[in-house]
Design a protein around this motif. Structure first.
Motif, mmCIF file in Angstrom:
data_model
loop_
_atom_site.group_PDB
_atom_site.id
_atom_site.type_symbol
_atom_site.label_atom_id
_atom_site.label_comp_id
_atom_site.label_asym_id
_atom_site.label_seq_id
_atom_site.Cartn_x
_atom_site.Cartn_y
_atom_site.Cartn_z
ATOM 1 N N PHE A 49 -0.748 -8.470 4.239
ATOM 2 C CA PHE A 49 0.469 -7.813 3.757
ATOM 3 C C PHE A 49 1.446 -8.833 3.184
ATOM 4 O O PHE A 49 2.039 -8.615 2.132
ATOM 5 N N VAL A 78 -5.076 -3.349 1.752
ATOM 6 C CA VAL A 78 -5.643 -3.152 3.081
ATOM 7 C C VAL A 78 -6.044 -1.685 3.206
ATOM 8 O O VAL A 78 -5.277 -0.795 2.828
ATOM 9 N N PRO A 114 -5.276 2.211 12.264
ATOM 10 C CA PRO A 114 -3.844 1.940 12.130
ATOM 11 C C PRO A 114 -3.156 1.438 13.402
ATOM 12 O O PRO A 114 -2.046 0.920 13.317
ATOM 13 N N LEU A 138 -2.480 -1.945 12.627
ATOM 14 C CA LEU A 138 -1.384 -2.048 11.656
ATOM 15 C C LEU A 138 -0.025 -1.920 12.362
ATOM 16 O O LEU A 138 0.935 -2.604 12.009
ATOM 17 N N VAL A 195 3.700 -0.902 9.059
ATOM 18 C CA VAL A 195 3.679 0.507 8.629
ATOM 19 C C VAL A 195 5.068 1.104 8.412
ATOM 20 O O VAL A 195 5.186 2.211 7.881
ATOM 21 N N ARG A 250 6.183 3.323 5.315
ATOM 22 C CA ARG A 250 4.943 3.612 4.599
ATOM 23 C C ARG A 250 4.525 5.048 4.891
ATOM 24 O O ARG A 250 4.780 5.567 5.972
ATOM 25 N N VAL A 282 1.259 7.236 5.598
ATOM 26 C CA VAL A 282 -0.096 6.963 6.078
ATOM 27 C C VAL A 282 -0.708 8.227 6.667
ATOM 28 O O VAL A 282 -0.020 9.199 6.966
ATOM 29 N N SER A 295 1.948 -4.538 0.004
ATOM 30 C CA SER A 295 0.519 -4.414 -0.277
ATOM 31 C C SER A 295 0.138 -2.959 -0.428
ATOM 32 O O SER A 295 0.662 -2.106 0.284
ATOM 33 N N LEU A 355 -1.756 0.123 0.615
ATOM 34 C CA LEU A 355 -2.318 0.500 1.912
ATOM 35 C C LEU A 355 -3.047 1.821 1.764
ATOM 36 O O LEU A 355 -2.455 2.826 1.370
ATOM 37 N N THR A 373 -5.284 4.673 3.723
ATOM 38 C CA THR A 373 -5.624 5.168 5.056
ATOM 39 C C THR A 373 -6.350 6.508 4.946
ATOM 40 O O THR A 373 -6.123 7.267 4.016
#
Length: 181
Positions: A100, A106, A113, A116, A122, A125, A127, A157, A159, A161
């Motif tokens: 990150f 990622v 997670p 994470l 996170v 974010r 997700v 970054s 991400l 999921t």
């Protein structure tokens, strides 16, 4: 698509959901990338088909012998025991955080997670995950949604999921797309 790119797959010594390791691994290979299996111990790791032991896989390198700078992206397979172990290992948590910090993509599926959350990456974010992680992710500052795959680019970054093995086709495609950029 991924020609010349190397993708790290970070796993614990035991408890990896096998299909969440092998399907993204194949997707990276089929896209022309090189997957590398990274763990906290050398030797082999034990995968599972849910609660039943499955195959063993050889470790390419240990987390203390590599850096995020050597890779173009990171995949975190699930399984309950896998991320639960990784989040207690400072070297593994730092390895994740370093991706990150470097702005590298990622991809995390199912229970992954949890790692994470421990890396504190996170917050703010959007997700998804296995449903039982919803409260953990919200408490860590994420917006949790129930979708097959979520690509969140609102942070340092990309991400990616996904919730579960049924989502692997979409997860693999989104991960390869992110790694290709």
């Amino acid at each position: 698509m991924l020609n010349g790119k190397t993708i790290a797959f970070l796993v614990a010594p035991e408890g990896i959901e096998q299909v969440e390791l092998t399907e993204p691994w194949k997707a990276v290979q089929q896209a022309g990338g090189t997957p590398k299996l990274i763990s906290t111990q050398s030797g082999t790791v034990q995968a599972f088909n849910h609660l039943d032991k499955a195959d063993r896989f050889p470790v390419d390198a240990t987390v203390d012998g590599v850096s995020a700078g050597e890779f173009d992206g990171l995949v975190l397979p699930g399984g309950v025991a896998n991320p639960d172990f990784l989040r207690t290992e400072p070297g593994a948590v730092q390895f994740v955080k370093d991706f990150f910090d470097a702005g590298k993509p990622v991809a995390a599926i199912c229970h992954a997670p949890w790692t994470l959350i421990e890396a504190d990456v996170v917050r703010d974010r959007t997700v998804t995950s296995w449903p039982s992680l919803k409260t953990d992710l919200r408490n860590a500052g994420a917006t949790w949604v129930d979708r097959e795959v979520v690509v969140c680019t609102g942070g340092s970054s990309p991400l990616i999921t996904s919730r579960k093995p049924d989502d692997l086709k979409a997860f693999c495609q989104a991960a390869v797309d992110a790694f290709a950029r």
